[in-house]
Structures are given as C-alpha cells and as structure tokens.
Design a protein around this motif. Structure first.
Motif, PDB file in Angstrom:
ATOM      1  N   VAL A   1       1.000  -1.173   0.038  1.00  0.00           N
ATOM      2  CA  VAL A   1      -0.158   0.075   0.064  1.00  0.00           C
ATOM      3  C   VAL A   1       0.883   1.310   0.044  1.00  0.00           C
ATOM      4  O   VAL A   1       0.502   2.092  -0.747  1.00  0.00           O
ATOM      5  CB  VAL A   1      -1.031  -0.095   0.994  1.00  0.00           C
TER       6      VAL A   1
ATOM      7  N   TRP B   1      -6.913   4.764  -0.343  1.00  0.00           N
ATOM      8  CA  TRP B   1      -5.678   4.021   0.002  1.00  0.00           C
ATOM      9  C   TRP B   1      -5.354   4.080   1.494  1.00  0.00           C
ATOM     10  O   TRP B   1      -4.736   3.124   1.943  1.00  0.00           O
ATOM     11  CB  TRP B   1      -4.642   4.098  -1.140  1.00  0.00           C
TER      12      TRP B   1
ATOM     13  N   ILE C   1      -7.538   2.068   3.492  1.00  0.00           N
ATOM     14  CA  ILE C   1      -7.180   0.654   3.487  1.00  0.00           C
ATOM     15  C   ILE C   1      -5.907   0.375   4.436  1.00  0.00           C
ATOM     16  O   ILE C   1      -6.099  -0.667   5.130  1.00  0.00           O
ATOM     17  CB  ILE C   1      -6.726   0.258   2.078  1.00  0.00           C
ATOM     18  N   LEU C   2      -5.059   1.418   4.565  1.00  0.00           N
ATOM     19  CA  LEU C   2      -4.004   1.280   5.262  1.00  0.00           C
ATOM     20  C   LEU C   2      -4.351   1.054   6.795  1.00  0.00           C
ATOM     21  O   LEU C   2      -3.779   0.411   7.592  1.00  0.00           O
ATOM     22  CB  LEU C   2      -2.987   2.126   4.935  1.00  0.00           C
TER      23      LEU C   2
ATOM     24  N   VAL D   1     -11.624  -2.783  -0.506  1.00  0.00           N
ATOM     25  CA  VAL D   1     -10.335  -2.845  -1.503  1.00  0.00           C
ATOM     26  C   VAL D   1     -10.834  -3.170  -3.034  1.00  0.00           C
ATOM     27  O   VAL D   1     -10.409  -2.487  -3.748  1.00  0.00           O
ATOM     28  CB  VAL D   1      -9.571  -4.434  -1.090  1.00  0.00           C
TER      29      VAL D   1
END
Length: 108
Positions: free
Chosen positions: A26, A42, A45-46, A89
C-alpha cells in the motif's frame, strides 16, 4: 493448550506477516499517485490493515490466556470487518484502475 488453539496462533502470526507485507505494498501504491484524490481511500485501506494486525494480536493474546468470551466475540467481529475490508479493497481497486485507464486514454 489444545492443538486448534496452537493452529489458530500460527494462522494469526502468518496473518500478521501477510498484513505487514500488505502495508509495504500500500505504501508503494501511495507513492505511485501522491496527488490523486483516490489516495485518501488507499490510506483508509492502510488503516484497516493496521487495525487487522491489532485484531490478530488480540486473538493471539486471547488464545494464550484462554479468554473465551473474547475469542468468540472476535469471530463475528472479524467476519463483518473482513467483509467490509474486502468490499473496500475491491471498490478502491476499481477506482484506481479507472484512474489509470482514464489517464492512459487522455494520453492516447
């Protein structure tokens, strides 16, 4: 400790290692598109990945100390947050592919 608890700890350790690699990937994605609006997704997501690492650590602790209510509570919670993560995702990947496709079409 029962064999299935040991197996679950092994799975959790491997999950932590895989998520650790996921953090690396990522971060590489974040460097590819530093100014794109999509990067905030993103980053989310991290955050989820880090959250899951703490979940795996909690699972290991619950198994070692045989904290049954925590073990059972983690199961359902992991299912729902895992589903949200997977859908997230997929959505962010679709947005990223669309960004790349549009960029390529603009250059052609």
């Amino acid at each position: 400790m029962e064999w299935y608890s040991i197996l679950s700890i092994i799975f959790s350790i491997n999950g932590i290692l895989l998520f650790g690699y996921g953090i690396h990937v990522v971060k590489r994605i974040l460097r590819l598109f530093p100014k794109a609006k999509i990067m905030r997704y993103w980053r989310i997501i991290l955050i989820f990945v880090v959250f899951f690492i703490f979940g795996y650590l909690t699972n290991i602790i619950a198994l070692i100390f045989d904290i049954e209510p925590l073990i059972h509570g983690m199961t359902g919670f992991t299912y729902i947050t895992g589903a949200v993560f997977v859908v997230g995702v997929i959505m962010v990947s679709h947005l990223t592919y669309t960004l790349i496709k549009n960029s390529y079409e603009e250059q052609s």
